[in-house]
Write an enzyme that holds these catalytic residues in place. Structure first.
Site, PDB file in Angstrom:
ATOM      1  N   ASP A 146     -10.324   5.678   7.167  1.00 33.58           N
ATOM      2  CA  ASP A 146     -11.400   4.932   6.565  1.00 33.58           C
ATOM      3  C   ASP A 146     -12.674   5.594   7.204  1.00 33.58           C
ATOM      4  OD1 ASP A 146     -11.659   3.883   9.092  1.00 33.58           O
ATOM      5  OD2 ASP A 146     -11.867   1.964   8.560  1.00 33.58           O
ATOM      6  N   LYS A 195      -5.533   6.172   1.254  1.00 34.47           N
ATOM      7  CA  LYS A 195      -5.925   5.392   2.430  1.00 34.47           C
ATOM      8  C   LYS A 195      -5.342   4.096   2.086  1.00 34.47           C
ATOM      9  CE  LYS A 195      -9.356   2.756   2.637  1.00 34.47           C
ATOM     10  NZ  LYS A 195     -10.783   2.191   2.469  1.00 34.47           N
TER      11      LYS A 195
END
Length: 219
Positions: free
Chosen positions: A138, A120
């Site tokens: 997320d 991420k």
């Protein structure tokens, strides 16, 4: 959600916010990398408050290594998991100096090899700092992808791959900003605010909240 629905959904977000950007404060690929590393399980507001003083003292890998864990800790104690984050930021800064000439690499494999940097974080840096068509999933995007039917998946990677397939190519560059902001401010975890969602007509969520809840009468 059909491909046509997915396109309508994302284009509605794009039309409502033509120039999206991250809410993290940064001035370089390095300060972006540090800010994203600090943002895990923390709000952007809390990270920006901490980095406002931190980056005045250390905004390069060399300055951060010279600051050290204790010096860094002075700035980030208000952020969750600050001890581990301090260790990782110093370690990744040292690795940037030792292996990359003090520069943040524009390469996924090299980014993910840095201490504390996962997929991420790498995707955010690749997208925001280097303009790559990368999708950072997320908690907000994971929830939105599943709730709306835009990109269902059991893991963040499955949602990411679904979004990379479903988002129109011309919108991929900015899509993760639109989706993060939409999940943060509209398609919220406890109750989605569908009554002012610009993309609700293309959404497959079955329990849309079309009116704000009535306020309790004042006592």
């Amino acid at each position: 959600m059909s491909a046509a629905q997915a396109e309508r959904f994302v284009r509605a977000l794009a039309e409502a916010n033509p120039a999206p950007k991250t809410e993290l404060a940064f001035s370089s690929p390095y300060t972006l990398l540090v800010a994203v590393a600090l943002s895990a399980q923390a709000t952007d507001v809390s990270v920006n408050k901490a980095t406002a003083t931190l980056f005045r003292e250390a905004d390069t890998p060399a300055a951060m290594v010279a600051l050290g864990e204790e010096g860094l800790a002075r700035h980030i104690r208000s952020i969750g998991l600050w001890k581990g984050k301090a260790r990782n930021v110093i370690a990744l800064s040292r690795q940037l100096l030792d292996q990359h000439g003090g520069e943040v690499p524009a390469d996924r494999e090299a980014l993910e090899a840095l201490p504390g940097v996962g997929r991420k974080t790498a995707n955010v840096v690749l997208n925001v700092a280097f303009g790559a068509e990368a999708m950072a999933v997320d908690t907000h995007i994971f929830r939105l992808g599943n709730r709306t039917g835009l990109a269902p998946g059991k893991t963040p990677r499955e949602v990411e791959e679904g979004l990379m397939r479903r988002v129109p190519p011309d919108l991929l560059r900015d899509a993760h900003h639109w989706l993060i902001l939409h999940g943060r401010y509209i398609c919220k975890a406890r109750m989605p605010e569908c009554w002012h969602c610009v993309a609700r007509e293309a959404c497959n969520y079955g329990d849309k909240v079309l009116w704000p809840p009535a306020k309790s009468p004042a006592k």
